[in-house]
Design a protein around this motif. Sequence first.
Motif, mmCIF file in Angstrom:
data_model
loop_
_atom_site.group_PDB
_atom_site.id
_atom_site.type_symbol
_atom_site.label_atom_id
_atom_site.label_comp_id
_atom_site.label_asym_id
_atom_site.label_seq_id
_atom_site.Cartn_x
_atom_site.Cartn_y
_atom_site.Cartn_z
ATOM 1 N N ASP A 100 0.839 -1.196 0.000
ATOM 2 C CA ASP A 100 0.000 0.000 0.000
ATOM 3 C C ASP A 100 0.874 1.246 0.000
ATOM 4 O O ASP A 100 2.089 1.162 0.181
ATOM 5 C CB ASP A 100 -0.967 0.021 1.195
ATOM 6 C CG ASP A 100 -0.247 0.008 2.543
ATOM 7 O OD1 ASP A 100 0.716 0.779 2.718
ATOM 8 O OD2 ASP A 100 -0.644 -0.765 3.430
ATOM 9 N N PHE A 101 0.256 2.395 -0.246
ATOM 10 C CA PHE A 101 0.937 3.678 -0.192
ATOM 11 C C PHE A 101 -0.064 4.730 0.253
ATOM 12 O O PHE A 101 -1.276 4.475 0.291
ATOM 13 C CB PHE A 101 1.552 4.045 -1.552
ATOM 14 C CG PHE A 101 0.524 4.325 -2.625
ATOM 15 C CD1 PHE A 101 0.118 5.627 -2.899
ATOM 16 C CD2 PHE A 101 -0.026 3.296 -3.366
ATOM 17 C CE1 PHE A 101 -0.828 5.891 -3.876
ATOM 18 C CE2 PHE A 101 -0.966 3.545 -4.347
ATOM 19 C CZ PHE A 101 -1.365 4.844 -4.609
ATOM 20 N N VAL A 102 0.435 5.906 0.594
ATOM 21 C CA VAL A 102 -0.454 6.999 0.995
ATOM 22 C C VAL A 102 -0.576 7.970 -0.167
ATOM 23 O O VAL A 102 0.426 8.468 -0.684
ATOM 24 C CB VAL A 102 0.077 7.724 2.248
ATOM 25 C CG1 VAL A 102 -0.798 8.933 2.562
ATOM 26 C CG2 VAL A 102 0.110 6.769 3.434
ATOM 27 N N GLY A 103 -1.790 8.226 -0.602
ATOM 28 C CA GLY A 103 -2.003 9.134 -1.728
ATOM 29 C C GLY A 103 -3.474 9.430 -1.910
ATOM 30 O O GLY A 103 -4.283 9.242 -0.999
ATOM 31 N N GLY A 164 -3.874 11.543 6.148
ATOM 32 C CA GLY A 164 -4.654 12.524 6.877
ATOM 33 C C GLY A 164 -4.470 13.950 6.394
ATOM 34 O O GLY A 164 -5.295 14.822 6.699
ATOM 35 N N THR A 165 -3.391 14.214 5.634
ATOM 36 C CA THR A 165 -3.194 15.559 5.086
ATOM 37 C C THR A 165 -4.116 15.753 3.882
ATOM 38 O O THR A 165 -4.546 14.793 3.241
ATOM 39 C CB THR A 165 -1.736 15.792 4.659
ATOM 40 O OG1 THR A 165 -1.384 14.840 3.648
ATOM 41 C CG2 THR A 165 -0.808 15.641 5.841
ATOM 42 N N LYS A 166 -4.397 17.006 3.579
ATOM 43 C CA LYS A 166 -5.345 17.314 2.508
ATOM 44 C C LYS A 166 -4.655 18.024 1.351
ATOM 45 O O LYS A 166 -3.649 18.707 1.532
ATOM 46 C CB LYS A 166 -6.479 18.202 3.046
ATOM 47 C CG LYS A 166 -7.332 17.530 4.113
ATOM 48 C CD LYS A 166 -8.427 18.475 4.615
ATOM 49 C CE LYS A 166 -9.282 17.797 5.680
ATOM 50 N NZ LYS A 166 -10.347 18.714 6.192
ATOM 51 N N VAL A 167 -5.198 17.832 0.164
ATOM 52 C CA VAL A 167 -4.722 18.527 -1.018
ATOM 53 C C VAL A 167 -5.941 19.062 -1.770
ATOM 54 O O VAL A 167 -6.919 18.348 -1.975
ATOM 55 C CB VAL A 167 -3.863 17.604 -1.925
ATOM 56 C CG1 VAL A 167 -4.633 16.366 -2.348
ATOM 57 C CG2 VAL A 167 -3.352 18.367 -3.128
ATOM 58 N N LYS A 168 -5.890 20.341 -2.150
ATOM 59 C CA LYS A 168 -6.995 20.949 -2.889
ATOM 60 C C LYS A 168 -6.691 20.893 -4.382
ATOM 61 O O LYS A 168 -5.660 21.409 -4.834
ATOM 62 C CB LYS A 168 -7.209 22.396 -2.446
ATOM 63 C CG LYS A 168 -8.429 23.053 -3.117
ATOM 64 C CD LYS A 168 -8.792 24.371 -2.463
ATOM 65 C CE LYS A 168 -7.774 25.437 -2.819
ATOM 66 N NZ LYS A 168 -8.196 26.779 -2.323
ATOM 67 N N VAL A 188 -4.388 5.756 3.054
ATOM 68 C CA VAL A 188 -3.693 4.547 2.618
ATOM 69 C C VAL A 188 -4.442 3.946 1.433
ATOM 70 O O VAL A 188 -5.651 3.718 1.494
ATOM 71 C CB VAL A 188 -3.597 3.521 3.762
ATOM 72 C CG1 VAL A 188 -2.988 2.212 3.260
ATOM 73 C CG2 VAL A 188 -2.764 4.089 4.905
ATOM 74 N N VAL A 189 -3.725 3.706 0.355
ATOM 75 C CA VAL A 189 -4.306 3.146 -0.866
ATOM 76 C C VAL A 189 -3.626 1.805 -1.140
ATOM 77 O O VAL A 189 -2.398 1.732 -1.175
ATOM 78 C CB VAL A 189 -4.093 4.092 -2.073
ATOM 79 C CG1 VAL A 189 -4.675 3.484 -3.335
ATOM 80 C CG2 VAL A 189 -4.714 5.458 -1.783
ATOM 81 N N PRO A 190 -4.398 0.733 -1.326
ATOM 82 C CA PRO A 190 -3.780 -0.577 -1.548
ATOM 83 C C PRO A 190 -3.128 -0.697 -2.919
ATOM 84 O O PRO A 190 -3.597 -0.122 -3.903
ATOM 85 C CB PRO A 190 -4.969 -1.544 -1.430
ATOM 86 C CG PRO A 190 -6.165 -0.723 -1.805
ATOM 87 C CD PRO A 190 -5.872 0.666 -1.302
ATOM 88 N N ILE A 191 -2.010 -1.420 -2.959
ATOM 89 C CA ILE A 191 -1.396 -1.841 -4.226
ATOM 90 C C ILE A 191 -1.787 -3.305 -4.392
ATOM 91 O O ILE A 191 -1.306 -4.174 -3.667
ATOM 92 C CB ILE A 191 0.135 -1.697 -4.196
ATOM 93 C CG1 ILE A 191 0.531 -0.248 -3.898
ATOM 94 C CG2 ILE A 191 0.751 -2.143 -5.520
ATOM 95 C CD1 ILE A 191 2.020 -0.055 -3.691
ATOM 96 N N LYS A 192 -2.665 -3.583 -5.300
ATOM 97 C CA LYS A 192 -3.263 -4.904 -5.408
ATOM 98 C C LYS A 192 -2.255 -5.979 -5.823
ATOM 99 O O LYS A 192 -1.478 -5.800 -6.746
ATOM 100 C CB LYS A 192 -4.421 -4.884 -6.410
ATOM 101 C CG LYS A 192 -5.617 -4.037 -5.961
ATOM 102 C CD LYS A 192 -6.294 -4.644 -4.753
ATOM 103 C CE LYS A 192 -7.553 -3.888 -4.374
ATOM 104 N NZ LYS A 192 -8.191 -4.449 -3.158
#
Length: 541
Positions: A100-103, A164-168, A188-192
């Motif tokens: 997984d990664f954060v994005g 948890g951080t935000k991006v506009k 957290v986004v899974p890498i399948k």
Amino acid sequence: MKKKYSYILPTLLALAVALGIFIGGKLHFNDTPEKLFSTNSKKDKLNRLIDYIDYEYVDEINTDSIVDVTVNNILGKLDPHSVYIPKHEMEAVSENMKGDFVGIGIRFNMFRDTVTVVRTIKDGPSYKKGLRAGDKILLADNDTLFGRRIPNSNLVERLKGKAGTKVKLRVYRKSEERTFEVTIKRDVVPIKSVDANFMLTNDLGYLKINRFAESTFKEFKSALLSLQKQGAKKLVLDLRDNPGGYLGIAEKMADEFLKDGKLILFTKNKKGNIKKAYATSRGSFEDNPIYVLINERSASASEIIAGALQDNDIGTIVGRRSFGKGLVQREMDLGDGSAVRLTVSRYYTPTGRSIQKSYEKGHKDYYQKFMERYSSGELISVDSIKVADSLKFTTPKGKVVYGGGGIIPDIFVPIGTLDEERIESLDSSGYFSDFVFRFLEQDRSRFLNYPKHEFIEEYRVDDIIFERFIDYLLNRNLKLDFYGNEEKIKTYIKANIAEQLYSPNLGVQLKSGQDQMLNKILDLDTEVMQIMDEALIQSKD
């Protein structure tokens, strides 16, 4: 591959951090070499050499790069799978193995100098906020993402961040001819690891795995349960092109198919210590037929599963001889954000065979031997596979198996024609995907309300699209017998449309009809059913 820490090597790369400064402050460079090197320590010599270069060499030198070269040279004297991971690569490597990664959860292309969404990851941050395929991201926190050439790595950095951080984002949606702003919280986004799972027949399920990461077993169990609920009593486990990953994950997966107490594998380290891994009673598919697909790019953990099942006379291994990696690595932190994956043991299949091919003549020869499979005829005929009688082993039921350079399948399926392999390569390299993305960008509205079942049953890639694809490849100096492979090419175009509109799972499913190995399994399964039916009739008579 087991992830632990070492007490031996971390000093090697401390050269690039505080150690150099500390020692530099203590040294007197007019001391004699005999005094400085009086301990005759190998590590001390390396440390002091770097200090000499840092403080005394006539030109400014990036000693970090020297250390990297030194470490790579040292590992180059070992086996081909002991590798150095520099600090700047560690994040990507760790994400891939963690699963997984954060994005913000999108797959994107840089289309006409604009970040354009190809697909949102289901249940990810962007998916939940309503972003769609075709949306163009113009700004990210007031940083312009269009109108100039920006490396993909920089774009990824701007969209990724801490959980948890935000991006506009400022987004343009062509289908509605409007621009809007949306704030997305990174997560957290899974890498399948599981590329696809679907039913091939009423009772035969299919499950494809691309690597063995930390999250793979959980994904695998979920997919297997889903197939069982759909009626799967038999399984095709596709491990083709799977380079491996964590040893422990492979053990857990093999356990699903082996009965309690069956040996999965054993490892042996430098000291001769042996560690055995046995199946438990937790397996959920122990008494069901299984087919395992492998090819020349199936390695490591993939070979562990294939070997464990083959040596225990479970299931049928189908395909071509696997890569031949029977070494186990442990990841060791080097103290500055970099790491080394060092081979710490060999693994053996239950019959006692090592499938590691020789690397005695060096790395170049090692990988050249792999390329020689293409020229030797091994990929076309099973009779061309060279095996030594000294590496012959026998399974409990008397089946002969061989060690020394990969798992030889029970059922051999030759590689396709040169053009068929080129089409596969074009697909894995992203040419089909890029063409389809450009095709959809012309007018996505035609597919907005296209039900998935109608797309599967009714949509056809017409000759106009086919000719456009030919022009697309010719403009990139890519040639093959287009018209002799029209059916396969059209199938792959449709599959890539399905992947971008619906899911990667559907894309793989649509390609399955053109898959020689899957067609072989369907033939085998039909033959087995016929034999069973005949046996049943005879028993009644």
